[in-house]
Design a protein around this motif. Structure first.
Motif, PDB file in Angstrom:
ATOM      1  N   HIS A  44       0.807  -1.177   0.076  1.00  0.00           N
ATOM      2  CA  HIS A  44      -0.161  -0.067   0.091  1.00  0.00           C
ATOM      3  C   HIS A  44       0.933   1.208   0.039  1.00  0.00           C
ATOM      4  CE1 HIS A  44      -3.415   2.563   0.727  1.00  0.00           C
ATOM      5  NE2 HIS A  44      -2.628   3.195   1.908  1.00  0.00           N
ATOM      6  N   PHE A  45       1.731   1.368   1.015  1.00  0.00           N
ATOM      7  CA  PHE A  45       2.472   2.624   0.894  1.00  0.00           C
ATOM      8  C   PHE A  45       3.796   2.828   0.046  1.00  0.00           C
ATOM      9  CE2 PHE A  45       0.186   2.526   5.050  1.00  0.00           C
ATOM     10  CZ  PHE A  45      -0.360   3.946   5.056  1.00  0.00           C
TER      11      PHE A  45
ATOM     12  N   GLN B 203       1.892   5.047  -2.317  1.00  0.00           N
ATOM     13  CA  GLN B 203       1.700   6.189  -1.993  1.00  0.00           C
ATOM     14  C   GLN B 203       3.014   6.957  -1.760  1.00  0.00           C
ATOM     15  OE1 GLN B 203      -1.407   6.541   0.552  1.00  0.00           O
ATOM     16  NE2 GLN B 203      -0.832   8.263   1.483  1.00  0.00           N
TER      17      GLN B 203
ATOM     18  N   ASN C  27      -0.095   7.773   7.167  1.00  0.00           N
ATOM     19  CA  ASN C  27      -0.122   8.938   6.141  1.00  0.00           C
ATOM     20  C   ASN C  27       0.599  10.238   6.675  1.00  0.00           C
ATOM     21  OD1 ASN C  27      -0.986   7.613   3.797  1.00  0.00           O
ATOM     22  ND2 ASN C  27      -3.285   7.905   4.350  1.00  0.00           N
TER      23      ASN C  27
END
Length: 206
Positions: A40-41, A44, A193
């Motif tokens: 996921h990150f 990002q 985040n």
């Protein structure tokens, strides 16, 4: 792959005695969560940094006797490894979870990074949130609170990064075990985040 926050069982893995039993529990209990965070990150952080970022889940492969006291997933702009690069980490000890920007001793351009950090110390002292912490050794849980540091204090750490061969610098947040296990999955993601957004300016100084 769903992202799940850390549970009490995850933190309790570090209470297991013996290298093999603890490593077995790490592989079953924690590494799937770290891999999901990595997938996921990394996407990002690639957008945030403008570089393709690759996830690296700690394997602890060099350990022969002592079981690991912490574990993590690291993110770096290199598919083969992260230790030689400025990088980000998400991980946990028995007592807390952490989110770091890190430059550890293997990084060949530590002197240049330390110089850039020193040149921006006045800005960093103002822009880094007061509840953030610093570390000069990624293998130890002790940290230095940002709140109360002076520009000279920061520059002392940044100068050490330039002059001491084994020197390291890490900045980020630590969240107690008790607080971490209360986070629902959405708050968990939001917390990470938010940390990466605040740590991005440090990464950009590399």
């Amino acid at each position: 792959m769903n992202i799940a926050s850390f549970s009490a069982d995850d933190f309790n893995v570090f209470k297991i005695d013996g290298l093999e039993p603890r490593m077995d529990a790490l592989k079953v209990q924690i590494q799937p969560k770290l891999q999901a965070l990595g997938e996921h990150f990394s996407q990002q952080l690639s957008v945030m940094t403008g570089e393709e970022m690759f996830p690296h889940v700690a394997k602890h492969a060099r350990r022969k006797v002592n079981p690991p006291n912490d574990t993590w997933v690291a993110f770096a702009a290199n598919s083969r490894g992260y230790k030689m690069m400025p990088h980000f980490q998400i991980g946990l000890w028995e007592t807390h979870m952490f989110i770091w920007f890190a430059v550890i001793y293997e990084a060949p351009n530590k002197v240049e990074i330390g110089r850039h950090l020193e040149q921006n110390a006045k800005q960093l002292i103002k822009n880094i949130p007061s509840h953030y912490v610093w570390s000069m050794d990624h293998t130890k849980p002790e940290v230095i609170p940002h709140d109360g540091l002076s520009v000279d204090d920061l520059n002392s750490m940044f100068n050490r990064l330039q002059t001491v061969k084994k020197a390291e610098i890490l900045c980020g947040i630590r969240i107690s075990r008790e607080e971490a296990i209360q986070l629902n999955d959405d708050d968990f993601i939001k917390t990470i985040n938010d940390a990466f957004e605040h740590l991005l300016p440090l990464y950009k100084l590399k």
